[in-house]
Design a protein around this motif. Structure first.
Motif, PDB file in Angstrom:
ATOM      1  N   ILE A  32       4.575 -10.974   1.136  1.00  0.00           N
ATOM      2  CA  ILE A  32       5.112 -11.066   2.489  1.00  0.00           C
ATOM      3  C   ILE A  32       6.065  -9.913   2.732  1.00  0.00           C
ATOM      4  N   PRO A  33       6.020  -9.168   3.828  1.00  0.00           N
ATOM      5  CA  PRO A  33       4.972  -9.293   4.846  1.00  0.00           C
ATOM      6  C   PRO A  33       3.641  -8.761   4.320  1.00  0.00           C
ATOM      7  N   LYS A  34       2.562  -9.419   4.730  1.00  0.00           N
ATOM      8  CA  LYS A  34       1.238  -9.070   4.238  1.00  0.00           C
ATOM      9  C   LYS A  34       0.790  -7.700   4.769  1.00  0.00           C
ATOM     10  N   PHE A  55       2.467  -3.287   5.335  1.00  0.00           N
ATOM     11  CA  PHE A  55       2.863  -3.697   6.689  1.00  0.00           C
ATOM     12  C   PHE A  55       3.627  -2.555   7.356  1.00  0.00           C
ATOM     13  N   GLU A  77       8.933  -5.399  12.067  1.00  0.00           N
ATOM     14  CA  GLU A  77       9.395  -5.666  10.705  1.00  0.00           C
ATOM     15  C   GLU A  77      10.383  -6.829  10.668  1.00  0.00           C
ATOM     16  N   GLU A  78      11.246  -6.898  11.666  1.00  0.00           N
ATOM     17  CA  GLU A  78      12.215  -7.990  11.719  1.00  0.00           C
ATOM     18  C   GLU A  78      11.499  -9.331  11.909  1.00  0.00           C
ATOM     19  N   ASP A  79      10.490  -9.347  12.784  1.00  0.00           N
ATOM     20  CA  ASP A  79       9.738 -10.577  13.064  1.00  0.00           C
ATOM     21  C   ASP A  79       8.646 -10.852  12.029  1.00  0.00           C
ATOM     22  N   ARG A  80       8.335  -9.837  11.212  1.00  0.00           N
ATOM     23  CA  ARG A  80       7.226  -9.923  10.249  1.00  0.00           C
ATOM     24  C   ARG A  80       5.906 -10.263  10.935  1.00  0.00           C
ATOM     25  N   PRO A 117      -2.338  -8.611   9.049  1.00  0.00           N
ATOM     26  CA  PRO A 117      -1.469  -9.436   8.204  1.00  0.00           C
ATOM     27  C   PRO A 117      -1.548 -10.929   8.526  1.00  0.00           C
ATOM     28  N   SER A 118      -1.930 -11.273   9.746  1.00  0.00           N
ATOM     29  CA  SER A 118      -1.979 -12.680  10.152  1.00  0.00           C
ATOM     30  C   SER A 118      -3.265 -13.395   9.735  1.00  0.00           C
TER      31      SER A 118
END
Length: 156
Positions: A32-34, A55, A77-80, A117-118
């Motif tokens: 994470i983050p993916k 990411f 990046e903050e919210d991933r 990533p999702s």
């Protein structure tokens, strides 16, 4: 069998219109983050290679490609969460990566798929991404946007 660093650097500089510094890297972390994971097949549909874009590299290169302000990268990046527009741009970069992969392997390759990533990534691609042999791991610093990592792996 893998594209050289010069080819990787030239590809990113050509697409992004920015100076790129390329240095030794570590395998991209699939945690994470993916990351964005892309698969490449030959003309017979056989899986031949995998690219793993951190990411950070996906967000930074996606933003740089469309001249999106760096603030969008920081927010992602903050919210991933990689926004769809940044993923679409990273997808296009993965698509263009097929050419240097194919040139290095002496055959025509095309992008089969790229996973944001999702989305879940097929286990066989993650297994290839974790291989120790036949890989190139680099860090790319995009002027004005920062650094991200890229792993290119030949399917054994």
């Amino acid at each position: 069998m893998l594209p050289g660093r010069k080819e990787i650097k030239d590809l990113f500089e050509g697409l992004l219109g920015r100076e790129i510094a390329i240095t030794d890297g570590l395998p991209v972390d699939i945690g994470i983050p993916k990351p964005v994971v892309a698969s490449y097949v030959d003309d017979y549909g056989h899986l031949r290679a995998v690219a793993v874009m951190s990411f950070g590299l996906a967000a930074r290169s996606g933003a740089a490609l469309a001249l999106i302000p760096k603030g969008a990268v920081e927010a992602a990046e903050e919210d991933r969460v990689l926004p769809p527009n940044l993923f679409e741009n990273a997808y296009e970069i993965c698509n263009v990566l097929a050419a240097p992969f194919g040139d290095a392997m002496g055959e025509h390759l095309r992008l089969a798929d790229a996973y944001p990533p999702s989305s879940p990534v097929p286990a066989n691609l993650l297994s290839i991404a974790a291989q120790v042999a036949a890989r190139e791991d680099v860090d790319l610093e995009i002027t004005g946007y920062g650094t991200g990592s890229l792993s290119l792996v030949v399917a054994a």
